[in-house]
Design a protein around this motif. Structure first.
Motif, PDB file in Angstrom:
ATOM      1  N   PRO A 143     114.602  40.679  34.736  1.00  0.00           N
ATOM      2  CA  PRO A 143     115.399  39.711  33.959  1.00  0.00           C
ATOM      3  C   PRO A 143     116.266  38.865  34.895  1.00  0.00           C
ATOM      4  CG  PRO A 143     116.371  41.899  33.797  1.00  0.00           C
ATOM      5  CD  PRO A 143     115.087  42.054  34.565  1.00  0.00           C
ATOM      6  N   VAL A 144     115.656  37.901  35.525  1.00  0.00           N
ATOM      7  CA  VAL A 144     116.274  37.190  36.641  1.00  0.00           C
ATOM      8  C   VAL A 144     117.525  36.425  36.232  1.00  0.00           C
ATOM      9  CG1 VAL A 144     114.850  35.112  36.335  1.00  0.00           C
ATOM     10  CG2 VAL A 144     115.739  35.691  38.614  1.00  0.00           C
ATOM     11  N   THR A 145     117.651  36.053  34.944  1.00  0.00           N
ATOM     12  CA  THR A 145     118.827  35.292  34.521  1.00  0.00           C
ATOM     13  C   THR A 145     119.993  36.189  34.133  1.00  0.00           C
ATOM     14  OG1 THR A 145     118.010  35.216  32.230  1.00  0.00           O
ATOM     15  CG2 THR A 145     117.413  33.375  33.687  1.00  0.00           C
ATOM     16  N   ASP A 146     119.850  37.491  34.246  1.00  0.00           N
ATOM     17  CA  ASP A 146     120.926  38.418  33.900  1.00  0.00           C
ATOM     18  C   ASP A 146     122.162  38.139  34.757  1.00  0.00           C
ATOM     19  OD1 ASP A 146     121.655  41.218  32.617  1.00  0.00           O
ATOM     20  OD2 ASP A 146     122.220  41.313  34.739  1.00  0.00           O
ATOM     21  N   LEU A 147     123.324  38.146  34.109  1.00  0.00           N
ATOM     22  CA  LEU A 147     124.560  37.801  34.808  1.00  0.00           C
ATOM     23  C   LEU A 147     124.856  38.787  35.934  1.00  0.00           C
ATOM     24  CD1 LEU A 147     127.077  36.027  35.026  1.00  0.00           C
ATOM     25  CD2 LEU A 147     128.165  37.484  33.299  1.00  0.00           C
ATOM     26  N   GLY A 148     124.639  40.068  35.682  1.00  0.00           N
ATOM     27  CA  GLY A 148     124.904  41.065  36.711  1.00  0.00           C
ATOM     28  C   GLY A 148     124.002  40.894  37.918  1.00  0.00           C
ATOM     29  N   ILE A 149     122.747  40.532  37.692  1.00  0.00           N
ATOM     30  CA  ILE A 149     121.814  40.311  38.803  1.00  0.00           C
ATOM     31  C   ILE A 149     122.232  39.077  39.598  1.00  0.00           C
ATOM     32  CG2 ILE A 149     119.437  39.674  39.365  1.00  0.00           C
ATOM     33  CD1 ILE A 149     118.525  41.405  37.042  1.00  0.00           C
ATOM     34  N   ARG A 150     122.593  38.025  38.902  1.00  0.00           N
ATOM     35  CA  ARG A 150     122.988  36.791  39.587  1.00  0.00           C
ATOM     36  C   ARG A 150     124.255  37.013  40.414  1.00  0.00           C
ATOM     37  NH1 ARG A 150     123.055  32.206  35.126  1.00  0.00           N
ATOM     38  NH2 ARG A 150     123.606  30.958  36.952  1.00  0.00           N
ATOM     39  N   ARG A 151     125.203  37.792  39.869  1.00  0.00           N
ATOM     40  CA  ARG A 151     126.447  38.072  40.590  1.00  0.00           C
ATOM     41  C   ARG A 151     126.157  38.902  41.842  1.00  0.00           C
ATOM     42  NH1 ARG A 151     130.072  39.070  36.314  1.00  0.00           N
ATOM     43  NH2 ARG A 151     129.128  41.145  36.111  1.00  0.00           N
ATOM     44  N   ALA A 152     125.291  39.930  41.696  1.00  0.00           N
ATOM     45  CA  ALA A 152     124.936  40.760  42.846  1.00  0.00           C
ATOM     46  C   ALA A 152     124.196  39.948  43.893  1.00  0.00           C
ATOM     47  CB  ALA A 152     124.086  41.939  42.381  1.00  0.00           C
ATOM     48  N   ALA A 153     123.298  39.070  43.445  1.00  0.00           N
ATOM     49  CA  ALA A 153     122.548  38.227  44.379  1.00  0.00           C
ATOM     50  C   ALA A 153     123.485  37.347  45.190  1.00  0.00           C
ATOM     51  CB  ALA A 153     121.537  37.381  43.611  1.00  0.00           C
ATOM     52  N   ARG A 154     124.460  36.784  44.519  1.00  0.00           N
ATOM     53  CA  ARG A 154     125.434  35.934  45.216  1.00  0.00           C
ATOM     54  C   ARG A 154     126.203  36.738  46.268  1.00  0.00           C
ATOM     55  NH1 ARG A 154     130.029  35.018  41.416  1.00  0.00           N
ATOM     56  NH2 ARG A 154     130.466  37.108  42.223  1.00  0.00           N
ATOM     57  N   ASP A 155     126.668  37.924  45.901  1.00  0.00           N
ATOM     58  CA  ASP A 155     127.466  38.731  46.823  1.00  0.00           C
ATOM     59  C   ASP A 155     126.654  39.238  48.012  1.00  0.00           C
ATOM     60  OD1 ASP A 155     129.556  38.321  45.097  1.00  0.00           O
ATOM     61  OD2 ASP A 155     129.428  40.305  44.149  1.00  0.00           O
ATOM     62  N   LEU A 156     125.358  39.446  47.806  1.00  0.00           N
ATOM     63  CA  LEU A 156     124.511  39.970  48.883  1.00  0.00           C
ATOM     64  C   LEU A 156     123.912  38.877  49.767  1.00  0.00           C
ATOM     65  CD1 LEU A 156     122.534  42.713  46.903  1.00  0.00           C
ATOM     66  CD2 LEU A 156     124.280  43.098  48.659  1.00  0.00           C
ATOM     67  N   GLY A 157     124.046  37.631  49.330  1.00  0.00           N
ATOM     68  CA  GLY A 157     123.448  36.545  50.087  1.00  0.00           C
ATOM     69  C   GLY A 157     122.016  36.255  49.713  1.00  0.00           C
ATOM     70  N   LEU A 158     121.598  36.740  48.555  1.00  0.00           N
ATOM     71  CA  LEU A 158     120.265  36.423  48.047  1.00  0.00           C
ATOM     72  C   LEU A 158     120.299  35.040  47.394  1.00  0.00           C
ATOM     73  CD1 LEU A 158     119.475  39.906  46.484  1.00  0.00           C
ATOM     74  CD2 LEU A 158     118.131  38.806  48.289  1.00  0.00           C
ATOM     75  N   PRO A 159     119.153  34.422  47.159  1.00  0.00           N
ATOM     76  CA  PRO A 159     119.134  33.098  46.528  1.00  0.00           C
ATOM     77  C   PRO A 159     119.846  33.101  45.180  1.00  0.00           C
ATOM     78  CG  PRO A 159     116.986  33.612  47.433  1.00  0.00           C
ATOM     79  CD  PRO A 159     117.804  34.862  47.560  1.00  0.00           C
ATOM     80  N   ALA A 160     120.494  32.003  44.856  1.00  0.00           N
ATOM     81  CA  ALA A 160     121.330  31.939  43.664  1.00  0.00           C
ATOM     82  C   ALA A 160     120.572  31.477  42.429  1.00  0.00           C
ATOM     83  CB  ALA A 160     122.528  31.016  43.915  1.00  0.00           C
ATOM     84  N   THR A 161     119.600  30.587  42.578  1.00  0.00           N
ATOM     85  CA  THR A 161     118.920  30.048  41.400  1.00  0.00           C
ATOM     86  C   THR A 161     117.813  31.003  40.951  1.00  0.00           C
ATOM     87  OG1 THR A 161     117.258  28.835  42.673  1.00  0.00           O
ATOM     88  CG2 THR A 161     119.360  27.726  42.238  1.00  0.00           C
ATOM     89  N   PRO A 162     117.515  31.039  39.632  1.00  0.00           N
ATOM     90  CA  PRO A 162     116.463  31.938  39.146  1.00  0.00           C
ATOM     91  C   PRO A 162     115.115  31.730  39.844  1.00  0.00           C
ATOM     92  CG  PRO A 162     117.765  31.137  37.313  1.00  0.00           C
ATOM     93  CD  PRO A 162     118.237  30.383  38.525  1.00  0.00           C
ATOM     94  N   ALA A 163     114.738  30.461  40.064  1.00  0.00           N
ATOM     95  CA  ALA A 163     113.445  30.188  40.683  1.00  0.00           C
ATOM     96  C   ALA A 163     113.396  30.723  42.106  1.00  0.00           C
ATOM     97  CB  ALA A 163     113.151  28.692  40.662  1.00  0.00           C
ATOM     98  N   ALA A 164     114.467  30.478  42.873  1.00  0.00           N
ATOM     99  CA  ALA A 164     114.496  30.918  44.265  1.00  0.00           C
ATOM    100  C   ALA A 164     114.577  32.439  44.358  1.00  0.00           C
ATOM    101  CB  ALA A 164     115.674  30.277  44.991  1.00  0.00           C
ATOM    102  N   LEU A 165     115.343  33.058  43.454  1.00  0.00           N
ATOM    103  CA  LEU A 165     115.467  34.519  43.475  1.00  0.00           C
ATOM    104  C   LEU A 165     114.144  35.170  43.068  1.00  0.00           C
ATOM    105  CD1 LEU A 165     117.176  37.000  43.922  1.00  0.00           C
ATOM    106  CD2 LEU A 165     118.045  36.784  41.576  1.00  0.00           C
ATOM    107  N   THR A 166     113.453  34.577  42.101  1.00  0.00           N
ATOM    108  CA  THR A 166     112.147  35.096  41.699  1.00  0.00           C
ATOM    109  C   THR A 166     111.168  35.040  42.871  1.00  0.00           C
ATOM    110  OG1 THR A 166     112.483  34.441  39.384  1.00  0.00           O
ATOM    111  CG2 THR A 166     110.214  34.794  40.105  1.00  0.00           C
ATOM    112  N   ALA A 167     111.205  33.941  43.605  1.00  0.00           N
ATOM    113  CA  ALA A 167     110.319  33.818  44.766  1.00  0.00           C
ATOM    114  C   ALA A 167     110.646  34.873  45.821  1.00  0.00           C
ATOM    115  CB  ALA A 167     110.439  32.411  45.362  1.00  0.00           C
ATOM    116  N   ARG A 168     111.944  35.101  46.057  1.00  0.00           N
ATOM    117  CA  ARG A 168     112.344  36.110  47.043  1.00  0.00           C
ATOM    118  C   ARG A 168     111.947  37.509  46.561  1.00  0.00           C
ATOM    119  NH1 ARG A 168     116.256  36.962  51.038  1.00  0.00           N
ATOM    120  NH2 ARG A 168     116.042  39.125  51.730  1.00  0.00           N
ATOM    121  N   ALA A 169     112.062  37.753  45.250  1.00  0.00           N
ATOM    122  CA  ALA A 169     111.782  39.075  44.695  1.00  0.00           C
ATOM    123  C   ALA A 169     110.298  39.409  44.666  1.00  0.00           C
ATOM    124  CB  ALA A 169     112.360  39.178  43.284  1.00  0.00           C
ATOM    125  N   ALA A 170     109.433  38.449  44.994  1.00  0.00           N
ATOM    126  CA  ALA A 170     107.997  38.737  45.031  1.00  0.00           C
ATOM    127  C   ALA A 170     107.699  39.868  46.018  1.00  0.00           C
ATOM    128  CB  ALA A 170     107.221  37.473  45.396  1.00  0.00           C
TER     129      ALA A 170
END
Length: 488
Positions: free
Chosen positions: A435-462
């Motif tokens: 669930p890439v748009t989940d607020l908790g996932i987006r917040r964790a991604a930001r804090d860890l330095g992972l991509p911020a946008t759903p599309a970019a995070l989905t690509a990284r999560a492949a």
């Protein structure tokens, strides 16, 4: 894996418990079969053959080892990480469908002919559906023999056998002991009163319990679930009646106490509890994959063995997911508790504060939408989902085809990708749901330095596939939300 002889021999020689349930070792010289971690001296390689299931060993004429008790090993993780016909069939067999509906019922649920299902199971597991169900009945019989004082006649029918003679013959064949001899060997302290069973649920180590039990306790619906005396407790709606289960984490097992209105529900109750706690997962494979990401690696190393908290009732979870749309955890619990009080079936719980079964979709079909204290659009979503579930147009169960069910849910009004992915992750059991748009996932991604946008995070999560649902647990765990804390 059982076809890779060299790898299996290495696992047996090293007594590697990680492979328990992946395959079984049959010893030609003794006529017994064992789990890979059996403490006995390993036989010579030329005296070993390997089978994909306990049922295949039994069908080949081998009996269970009395020392390592291979029938009590964790289940193969294959059946909870795949969505093909064989995996879905195995989940249905574990849920008791063959005992209740026969092989034709199993085939109908899967949309195949009886012959097709038998051929596929035999090719992959070395045993057909009847043999697999028989192996499960034998394990249930052993549990009842060792944990209750039930008369053998009552016990036989509770375990699913059609006659006392079949029960006696099966126990002797599988365990090389008569039922009375098996009962004489039991540890005295394991026996409880009839209807109250104390069991040990095995798992593959490591298992990190904090987010698993923390999630279940933090979202518990009053009357249906509670945290009491170090255990998560909840009511169970079962094929023949109902039950109450208490589950508590221990270093090498999950302590399980079951109270059932009908003992025939024992194998189904155990299967659903194991599925809810994701106990058949392979944490070494999951963490090995996720640990290759340099940003996830520290999270994995800090708390390896996180599981995905799932459910004992897929329809219940889907309805609760809709109730939880765009509201806090506390508000979602309040909405659900009101439904339970108004429409749930009352039960007795002498040991705690549980009062109801969560209402089935059929019980909610006549619900007045105006009685729901939520925005009109979400009321429409909820009542539409109730109607689709009650009338069978959308079926959520262990037999669900993940892709097909996702499409059915997305076609309903108000069910967007986030809700459907959460349902796929926790109800359907898809290990790759994300669930890439989940607020908790987006917040964790930001804090860890992972991509911020759903599309970019989905690509990284492949790179995390097919374990993105487990990556979600590690990402959520970076927050201080109560779902990440083991209650005291």
């Amino acid at each position: 894996m059982h076809t890779d002889t060299e790898r299996c021999v290495r696992a047996v020689r090293s007594k590697d418990a990680r492979f328990d349930g992946w395959f079984f070792t049959a010893v030609l010289t003794t006529g017994i079969y064992c789990r890979p971690s059996c403490p006995a001296v390993p036989p010579r390689p030329e005296n070993m053959t390997f089978h994909p299931s306990a049922a295949a060993c039994q069908q080949a004429g081998f009996r269970a080892c009395k020392r390592c008790r291979p029938d009590t090993s964790p289940g193969s993780p294959e059946w909870n990480q795949r969505a093909d016909a064989v995996a879905r069939a195995m989940r249905l067999i574990a849920d008791g469908v063959v005992d209740r509906e026969g092989v034709p019922g199993l085939a109908t649920r899967l949309g195949y002919s009886t012959r097709q299902i038998e051929r596929q199971l035999l090719a992959e597991l070395g045993a057909g559906p009847l043999a697999l169900a028989r192996a499960q009945r034998a394990q249930t019989a052993r549990l009842l023999i060792e944990t209750t004082t039930l008369p053998m006649a009552d016990l036989a029918f509770a375990a699913g056998f059609s006659s006392i003679r079949t029960f006696n013959d099966t126990v002797r064949e599988v365990f090389a002991l008569s039922p009375s001899e098996l009962r004489a060997r039991r540890p005295r302290q394991t026996v409880t009163a009839p209807g109250a069973l104390s069991l040990r649920l095995p798992f593959r180590a490591p298992l990190h319990p904090d987010n698993l039990f923390g999630h279940l306790a933090a979202t518990a619906v009053p009357g249906v679930e509670e945290w009491r005396d170090g255990a998560y407790r909840r009511t169970l709606r079962l094929p023949y009646g109902h039950g109450v289960v208490a589950l508590a984490p221990r270093p090498d097992h999950i302590a399980c106490r079951l109270t059932l209105s009908d003992l025939r529900d024992l194998p189904v109750a155990i299967s659903r509890c194991r599925r809810m706690l994701d106990l058949d997962a392979d944490p070494v494979a999951v963490d090995g994959q996720l640990g290759t990401d340099p940003l996830l690696a520290p999270l994995v190393a800090k708390a390896p063995g996180r599981r995905v908290p799932r459910t004992v009732d897929e329809a219940e979870f889907a309805l609760r997911a809709v109730l939880g749309q765009q509201v806090s955890t506390a508000a979602a619990r309040t909405h659900a508790a009101r439904l339970v009080t108004a429409h749930g079936e009352r039960i007795e719980d002498p040991e705690g504060g549980l009062t109801h079964l969560f209402p089935a979709p059929e019980a909610l079909a006549a619900l007045d939408p105006e009685a729901l204290a939520m925005p009109r659009t979400r009321r429409t979503t909820f009542t539409t989902l109730v109607r689709e579930l009650a009338e069978g147009r959308v079926q959520l169960g262990v037999e669900s085809d993940w892709a097909e069910t996702r499409a059915q849910l997305l076609a309903l009004p108000g069910l967007g990708p986030w809700t459907v992915d959460v349902i796929a992750m926790r109800a359907l059991g898809d290990p790759d749901a994300f669930p890439v748009t989940d607020l908790g996932i987006r917040r964790a991604a930001r804090d860890l330095g992972l991509p911020a946008t759903p599309a970019a995070l989905t690509a990284r999560a492949a790179a995390w596939r097919p374990w993105r649902a487990y990556a979600v647990q590690y990402l959520w765990a970076t927050d201080d939300h109560p779902i990440n804390v083991l209650p005291v």
